[in-house]
Design an enzyme around this catalytic site. Structure first.
Site, short mmCIF file in Angstrom:
data_model
loop_
_atom_site.label_atom_id
_atom_site.label_comp_id
_atom_site.label_asym_id
_atom_site.label_seq_id
_atom_site.Cartn_x
_atom_site.Cartn_y
_atom_site.Cartn_z
N GLY A 14 -12.60 17.14 61.67
CA GLY A 14 -13.27 18.42 61.79
C GLY A 14 -13.38 19.00 60.41
O GLY A 14 -12.75 18.50 59.48
N SER A 15 -14.21 20.02 60.24
CA SER A 15 -14.34 20.58 58.91
C SER A 15 -13.52 21.86 58.84
O SER A 15 -13.00 22.35 59.84
CB SER A 15 -15.80 20.88 58.60
OG SER A 15 -16.23 21.97 59.36
N ASP A 17 -14.48 24.70 58.45
CA ASP A 17 -15.11 25.75 59.24
C ASP A 17 -14.66 25.73 60.71
O ASP A 17 -14.76 26.72 61.41
CB ASP A 17 -16.64 25.59 59.23
CG ASP A 17 -17.17 25.53 57.81
OD1 ASP A 17 -16.47 26.05 56.92
OD2 ASP A 17 -18.26 24.96 57.60
N HIS A 99 -17.07 16.68 56.24
CA HIS A 99 -18.47 16.64 55.84
C HIS A 99 -19.10 15.29 56.09
O HIS A 99 -18.44 14.27 56.07
CB HIS A 99 -18.62 17.01 54.37
CG HIS A 99 -17.93 18.29 54.02
ND1 HIS A 99 -18.46 19.50 54.33
CD2 HIS A 99 -16.74 18.51 53.45
CE1 HIS A 99 -17.61 20.44 53.92
NE2 HIS A 99 -16.56 19.86 53.39
N ASP A 153 -11.22 32.30 71.32
CA ASP A 153 -11.18 33.77 71.25
C ASP A 153 -12.55 34.36 70.88
O ASP A 153 -12.88 35.47 71.26
CB ASP A 153 -10.10 34.24 70.27
CG ASP A 153 -10.22 33.56 68.91
OD1 ASP A 153 -10.54 32.35 68.88
OD2 ASP A 153 -10.01 34.23 67.88
N GLY A 456 -34.70 -21.67 26.40
CA GLY A 456 -34.74 -23.09 26.05
C GLY A 456 -33.97 -23.99 27.01
O GLY A 456 -33.72 -25.14 26.69
N SER A 525 -29.97 -17.61 36.41
CA SER A 525 -28.73 -17.17 37.08
C SER A 525 -28.05 -16.04 36.31
O SER A 525 -27.01 -16.24 35.69
CB SER A 525 -27.78 -18.34 37.32
OG SER A 525 -27.66 -19.19 36.19
#
Lengths: 612, 303
Positions: A14-15, A17, A99, A153, A456, A525
């Site tokens: 969860g964040s 917030d 995030h 709440d 070469g 290569s």
């Protein structure tokens, strides 16, 4: 006999917030898991914007992280904390930031998790990150999810709001592999249903969060599982003692049990279980012990000792992969696969799809980028035994490590082995390489010439082959351009395609060498990791890396194929030396200077071959 | 609801630490155990004996000696080394000693940087160690909560938060690129109380400084500092008193605050711990104010 699981691994998602810091802080305080002086700090220190009066606990201060995060007001990493439950069980909390860009951290936190607490803000309802967390937890093998519907709440403790949120999440959980979903309405801020039953939500009859954690028991007794013992370390001591040290990751073992070394298929009987202070008569999942066997069998670090024959080596696997690195996945590139104590080179051969962690839908994809999750196929350099992740996280999970930077770039979850090694048993023919080399009158060998376009490589190879041919030596030149007209005409010039190009050429060179031929490979290569992967196919002495070292100005002036001119005009974005860097060899077997008389360079090469 | 005995929790922590030890010994070319003589180091040493039994501990131990340790620590160290037959390396910042660096004239931050951090870096470089095992725990201090078990250091021993590797399952990426080294913390998930209870269960020898005794102390800046030798300069008005004190942590004597206590045996000591719950670093003067100062020290190459 059943065992006690002393530790509950909890992951919190969860964040900030959602009130996560407050929730964790409150749990820590109310289980008396915070030192008094830190509690004092949370009562007296106030940060800008805080509305909590001095003297009361600002719970969010208890879970504060690094200074760097505080300055930026963000959470950048997983934090680990501990808590004691009333029944004595230890809870190790892995707290993952919320995030979107931190899917990888979420995966780390969930990788050991037994239970996930998934926070949802009741006022804001279910959001995309809720599904992301749920999906990642399920993927990483978390069996129990507690939906903590927080901030009740703020919605007047409304029952219907709670039911709506929970219904949506349960529907999503039903299609995922989550065994148990609990939902608790709570307020971390007021403390309702965190550790004390809420007086404001009489309609809820379930446990508080603390009660739910205290009631948790592991779904399956880990010692009932199959015996798996990855060997970490070989203990040698006086009196010819040779023991295999490791941790029992599942099941149990006792002296007299038959075991099989999953890597080799060799069997033996357990003689002793050695521990400091005396031998044990049994070892169970979670214990770190040392085993001795009744007779000498070849066991080395990384091997898995198993109690059954279900676990068998394979060299191709279908896996789910969480991409962790900023640099996207390159298929065909060689990485180091680390599973338990085993390390083996591996390549990603195919990306099947990418998973949308919010909707659960699979999308076609060619690459995985950071925080991406998808189903891919991998090939290991040699057969290794890996369990499905659903059987064991320890023997089914692995890391991919970048071989140059040593960074961990991905976490893999084995789904199934695609090709058991015993399905493809190399047939041994009577006429072998040695016999063929005898007939040829010389040994087979591979000379791998790498260098910039126009350095070469082809010219030197051509001249060297003429000289050797005259001496009666059987040769062949695998030229980069020529190979691309046939065998590799399906490949382009992206890093992945270049890697595959190198791999195929190396395999063909190996077959020709096995036939007794001296093979020249003239191939740009450009990447060290690709050349190293090629070299690893060969035994010591069979493969010589020859660096044709020519300044780029000389190459551009020669420009035999007009490539530099095209690149200068912007028509060749992936050209080495222009759009892509050339990584020169760090320890080549031979360096030839591609300036001036190339015939002299060829002579030097011939002398080197004849000298070997 | 199953009751989980404390013994089972200690068993799990022990097994985890042994696993980390074995991985370190096998995966690194030249590991070293950083032995600082205190209770955490004593537990670390005991776990190393367990991890490799019946074989010997397959790496040396190194003590970062600031030359300001309690005398009793040094005699305890020498006794343990002799009893266990350890290969002891001692790292001292000789230049710091020659320059007369002391906790009294340099300020604690600069003193710690020179005599601990620099000495540690020099010691690791001198012997070419690629992994250093230490006794740090995540519960010690808030900023440690994000510390890895295998904590990567960049060239020059720099700790970069963003370069730290994700730790999945029990699987560790122990590969190192050029110039990198590793710090390894087998006690990451232990608490201070776990350490004490484990010492009691396993009867692990620890220095007597942890137990209460009448000791000569002065009260300075709100802390009780033991006068361990004649180098301690008394300030005006300070007097040496004999008080019954003990130490929660051991370090440099001028920087280690004593607590008044009558706990002179391990049972009393654990009872005292269980009832106080004051974090042990509270007695350490080197950490400064907030959690951030530890982070800053770590970035410089401290433990």
């Amino acid at each position: 006999m059943s065992t006690i699981t002393p530790v509950l691994h909890l992951v919190t998602c969860g964040s900030v917030d959602d009130g996560k810091s407050t929730l964790i802080g409150r749990l820590l305080v109310e289980t008396e898991s915070v030192p008094v002086d830190q509690l004092e700090y949370a009562k007296t220190i106030r940060r800008g914007g805080s509305t909590i009066p001095v003297g009361e606990v600002d719970y969010s201060l208890l879970t504060d992280g690094l200074e760097a995060e505080r300055e930026q007001g963000i959470t950048i990493d997983v934090a680990y904390r501990h808590m004691n439950l009333p029944n004595g069980r230890r809870v190790l909390i892995a707290d993952a930031p919320g995030h979107e860009q931190y899917t990888r951290n979420m995966a780390v936190a969930a990788s050991n998790g037994d239970v996930a607490v998934l926070l949802v803000d009741a006022a804001r309802g279910v959001r995309p990150q809720t599904f992301r967390h749920l999906t990642v937890c399920a993927l990483m093998g978390v069996k129990t999810v507690i939906i903590a519907v927080n901030k009740m709440d703020l919605v007047d403790f409304d029952h219907a709001t709670f039911e709506e949120i929970v219904g949506t999440i349960r529907t999503a959980a039903a299609r995922l592999d989550v065994e148990e979903v609990l939902a608790i309405p709570m307020s971390a801020f007021t403390g309702d249903n965190v550790t004390i039953k809420s007086a404001s939500m009489k309609w809820y009859h379930g446990p508080t969060l603390l009660e739910a954690l205290a009631q948790w028991e592991p779904g399956a007794d880990p010692i009932e599982g199959v015996f798996r013992f990855p060997v970490q370390y070989v203990v040698r001591a006086e009196g010819n003692f040779r023991g295999y040290a490791g941790t029992v990751v599942s099941g149990s073992v006792k002296p007299g049990d038959s075991i099989v070394v999953a890597d080799s298929g060799r069997t033996a009987v357990v003689d002793r279980i050695v521990a400091y202070g005396g031998d044990l008569d049994r070892a169970v999942a979670g214990q770190a012990v040392t085993l001795t066997l009744d007779h000498e069998v070849d066991v080395t670090r990384g091997d898995v000792i198993a109690g059954d024959t279900q676990l068998q080596p394979a060299d191709r696997f279908a896996v789910d992969m969480v991409w962790l690195s900023e640099e996207p996945l390159a298929h065909g590139r060689s990485y180091l696969l680390v599973s338990g104590s085993r390390s083996v080179p591996a390549t990603v051969t195919n990306v099947r799809h990418r998973l949308d962690v919010v909707t659960g839908q699979e999308h076609a994809a060619r690459v995985l980028e950071m925080n991406g999750i998808g189903r891919v196929e991998i090939a290991t350099d040699r057969p290794i035994p890996m369990d499905p992740y659903s059987i064991s996280r320890d023997t089914g999970g692995f890391l991919l490590v970048d071989r140059v930077t040593a960074d961990t770039v991905a976490a893999g979850l084995t789904r199934h082995a695609m090709r058991r090694a015993f399905n493809v048993v190399a047939h041994s023919y009577d006429v072998d390489r040695e016999a063929r080399e005898l007939l040829m009158g010389h040994k087979g060998k591979v000379l791998w010439l790498t260098g910039l376009p126009g350095s070469g490589k082809s010219t030197i190879s051509d001249a060297a082959v003429r000289k050797l041919h005259a001496l009666g030596i059987h040769t062949y030149v695998l030229d980069g351009d020529n190979v691309r007209m046939g065998l590799n005409k399906d490949l382009g010039f992206t890093p992945e395609d270049r890697a595959e190009n190198v791999r195929r050429v190396a395999e063909v060179a190996k077959l020709m060498m096995d036939a007794g031929v001296v093979v020249f490979v003239a191939l740009v290569s450009p990447f060290r990791s690709d050349r190293r992967a090629a070299k690893e196919l060969f035994n010591e002495g069979d493969f010589l890396e020859v660096y044709v070292d020519t300044p780029i100005e000389v190459c551009a002036e020669r420009d035999p194929k007009g490539l530099y001119a095209k690149a200068a005009a912007g028509n060749l974005p992936n050209m080495t030396g222009a759009g892509q860097d050339y990584e020169s060899p760090e320890h080549p077997d031979l360096v030839l200077h591609g300036v001036g008389d190339l015939d002299a360079a060829a002579s030097e090469l011939v002398q080197h071959i004849l000298g070997e | 609801m199953t009751d989980v005995p404390y013994e089972a929790v200690l068993d799990a922590l022990e097994a985890e630490a042994i696993h980390i030890y074995r991985e370190t010994a096998a995966a690194f070319r030249n590991p070293v155990l950083l032995y600082s003589i205190g209770k955490d180091s004593s537990v670390l040493l005991h776990l190393a004996l367990k991890a490799f039994a019946p074989g010997p501990i397959p790496f040396p131990v190194m003590h970062i000696d600031t030359t300001w340790k309690f005398q009793e620590m040094i005699s305890f160290r020498n006794q343990r080394v002799a009893d266990l037959g350890l290969d002891l390396k001692i790292a001292i910042n000789e230049k710091g000693v020659a320059d007369g660096v002391s906790p009294f004239n340099h300020g604690t931050h600069e003193y710690t940087r020179l005599m601990k951090t620099v000495a540690l870096r020099e010691g690791i470089d001198k012997y070419g160690f690629d992994a250093a095992i230490g006794g740090a725990r995540r519960d010690e201090e808030r900023s440690r909560a994000k510390e890895r078990v295998f904590s990567l250091r960049e060239p020059g021993h720099r700790w970069e938060p963003r370069k730290q590797r994700p730790e999945f399952w029990r699987t560790a990426n122990t590969s190192l690129a050029e110039g990198q080294s590793m710090r390894v913390f087998p006690l990451s998930n232990w608490t201070e109380l776990d350490v004490w209870r484990y010492i009691r269960r396993e009867e692990i020898p620890i220095p007597g400084l942890y137990y209460s005794k009448e000791r000569p102390v002065v009260e300075r800046d709100g802390a009780l500092i033991m006068v361990d030798d004649e180098r301690f300069p008394l300030r005006e008005g300070e007097t040496i008193e004999m008080r019954s004190v003990r130490f929660r942590t051991l370090g440099c004597y001028p920087l280690t605050g004593a607590v008044e206590s009558f706990a002179d045996n391990i049972d009393d000591l654990i009872t005292e711990m269980e009832t106080s719950r004051i974090s042990e670093r509270a007695g350490r003067l080197i950490d400064g104010e907030g959690g951030g100062s530890m982070e800053a020290k770590k970035a410089e190459g401290y433990f």
